[in-house]
Design a protein around this motif. Sequence first.
Motif, mmCIF file in Angstrom:
data_model
loop_
_atom_site.group_PDB
_atom_site.id
_atom_site.type_symbol
_atom_site.label_atom_id
_atom_site.label_comp_id
_atom_site.label_asym_id
_atom_site.label_seq_id
_atom_site.Cartn_x
_atom_site.Cartn_y
_atom_site.Cartn_z
ATOM 1 N N ILE A 1 0.847 -1.196 0.000
ATOM 2 C CA ILE A 1 0.000 0.000 0.000
ATOM 3 C C ILE A 1 0.879 1.241 0.000
ATOM 4 O O ILE A 1 0.621 2.213 -0.731
ATOM 5 C CB ILE A 1 -0.949 -0.003 1.204
ATOM 6 N N SER A 2 1.936 1.217 0.789
ATOM 7 C CA SER A 2 2.854 2.357 0.807
ATOM 8 C C SER A 2 3.552 2.510 -0.535
ATOM 9 O O SER A 2 3.690 3.629 -1.057
ATOM 10 C CB SER A 2 3.895 2.179 1.916
ATOM 11 N N ARG A 3 3.998 1.386 -1.110
ATOM 12 C CA ARG A 3 4.724 1.462 -2.390
ATOM 13 C C ARG A 3 3.839 2.052 -3.480
ATOM 14 O O ARG A 3 4.238 3.000 -4.187
ATOM 15 C CB ARG A 3 5.208 0.068 -2.800
ATOM 16 N N LEU A 4 2.648 1.509 -3.641
ATOM 17 C CA LEU A 4 1.747 2.020 -4.669
ATOM 18 C C LEU A 4 1.261 3.421 -4.335
ATOM 19 O O LEU A 4 1.102 4.270 -5.216
ATOM 20 C CB LEU A 4 0.560 1.074 -4.843
ATOM 21 N N GLY A 5 1.028 3.671 -3.047
ATOM 22 C CA GLY A 5 0.549 4.984 -2.648
ATOM 23 C C GLY A 5 1.545 6.085 -2.935
ATOM 24 O O GLY A 5 1.181 7.165 -3.408
ATOM 25 N N LEU A 6 2.822 5.826 -2.664
ATOM 26 C CA LEU A 6 3.845 6.840 -2.945
ATOM 27 C C LEU A 6 3.941 7.111 -4.434
ATOM 28 O O LEU A 6 4.109 8.269 -4.858
ATOM 29 C CB LEU A 6 5.191 6.380 -2.394
ATOM 30 N N ARG A 7 3.819 6.073 -5.240
ATOM 31 C CA ARG A 7 3.824 6.298 -6.697
ATOM 32 C C ARG A 7 2.601 7.110 -7.123
ATOM 33 O O ARG A 7 2.702 8.009 -7.971
ATOM 34 C CB ARG A 7 3.853 4.955 -7.432
ATOM 35 N N SER A 8 1.469 6.827 -6.505
ATOM 36 C CA SER A 8 0.254 7.575 -6.844
ATOM 37 C C SER A 8 0.387 9.057 -6.537
ATOM 38 O O SER A 8 -0.138 9.899 -7.275
ATOM 39 C CB SER A 8 -0.952 7.004 -6.094
ATOM 40 N N LEU A 9 1.082 9.400 -5.455
ATOM 41 C CA LEU A 9 1.260 10.816 -5.142
ATOM 42 C C LEU A 9 1.929 11.545 -6.301
ATOM 43 O O LEU A 9 1.540 12.670 -6.660
ATOM 44 C CB LEU A 9 2.098 10.992 -3.880
ATOM 45 N N ASP A 10 2.927 10.909 -6.894
ATOM 46 C CA ASP A 10 3.609 11.513 -8.039
ATOM 47 C C ASP A 10 2.658 11.711 -9.212
ATOM 48 O O ASP A 10 2.711 12.732 -9.914
ATOM 49 C CB ASP A 10 4.792 10.649 -8.473
ATOM 50 N N ILE A 11 1.781 10.740 -9.431
ATOM 51 C CA ILE A 11 0.856 10.829 -10.567
ATOM 52 C C ILE A 11 -0.206 11.894 -10.311
ATOM 53 O O ILE A 11 -0.579 12.656 -11.218
ATOM 54 C CB ILE A 11 0.216 9.451 -10.846
#
Length: 341
Positions: free
Chosen positions: A70-80
């Motif tokens: 969740i953290s890994r995907l969530g951090l990438r989502s912040l960039d998007i």
Amino acid sequence: MYQTTKRPDSPVSIIGAGIAGAWQALLFAQAGHAVTLHERGDAAMTDATSHWAGGMLAPYCEAEVAEPIISRLGLRSLDIWRRELPDTPFNGSLVVSHPRERNDFERFARMTENHRRLDAAGLAELEPSLEGRFRDALFFPAEGHVEPRRVLPKLHERIRAAGGTIKFSSDVTANDLANLDPEGIVIDCRGISARDEESELRGVKGEMILIESHEVQLARPVRLIHPRWPLYVIPRENGLFMLGATSIEAEDTGVSVRSALELLGAAYTVHPAFGEARIVEFGSGLRPAYPDNLPRIGIRDSKISVNGLYRHGFLLAPALAELTLAYVQRGQIDNEVMQCL
């Protein structure tokens, strides 16, 4: 690597115009695919789970209870989010507690990272309305939040601007679309409604209350440590605040008296002025979840399902859309998220 039998530029039909489907449609349309987004409800989206969501973009806070994925995907989502909607508020988020939850507050601090501890003066400087309310707080400066009922229409407009088509009141199935366009790819983002094909899915009820107060000003979500579940106060525009959210293993709709008392009581303990606030709305949504509460992209040749976002729909949807696009265009597989069925 695993390559779909479809062309990497195949037309794409997406079912469900909530947050998961909207991000899929946007990224595929921007990549040059002919995209059609189908939504069985109307443009108001009042029946969608996204309509009742908090919209918090808080991967660091979620690490207290969520799996590392969740953290890994969530951090990438912040960039998007920053890339596609640069006006998204990234004012951070706050975590506070009352003395009786002190141990849980310290545990939260140990289980999370990328925060800094504020004393009472630092908290008052950041959020003047909370002056004298708490002796300290955890501040997560990199986190953000969106207002779902405002950001979904923005995403829909971005989809149209990128050449995509949105069809509301379009109640179709993946098989209907596959038969209609055998050369195309179908992405199912129906959430709990996809249980007709995915029996593992269950609904987890999240209740919310919308209140109005012009006596309190907040620039960011405030999480209050609670013995049963995290409770938060999320500022909206025009003096509105969303109070959420319960997490109940039930699939009924509506808000229980117990939940309403806990949500309203929590808001009152954050600031007594909320006791004079006007209640605008009660509501609840069913979050789609698999038994492990983790998201899943299921692949069956030209049919792809994106589901199980649970409490993290707005946080995870952009990253999941990016993964789906990478699979269709390059055959790239993320083994933590994807299953070839």
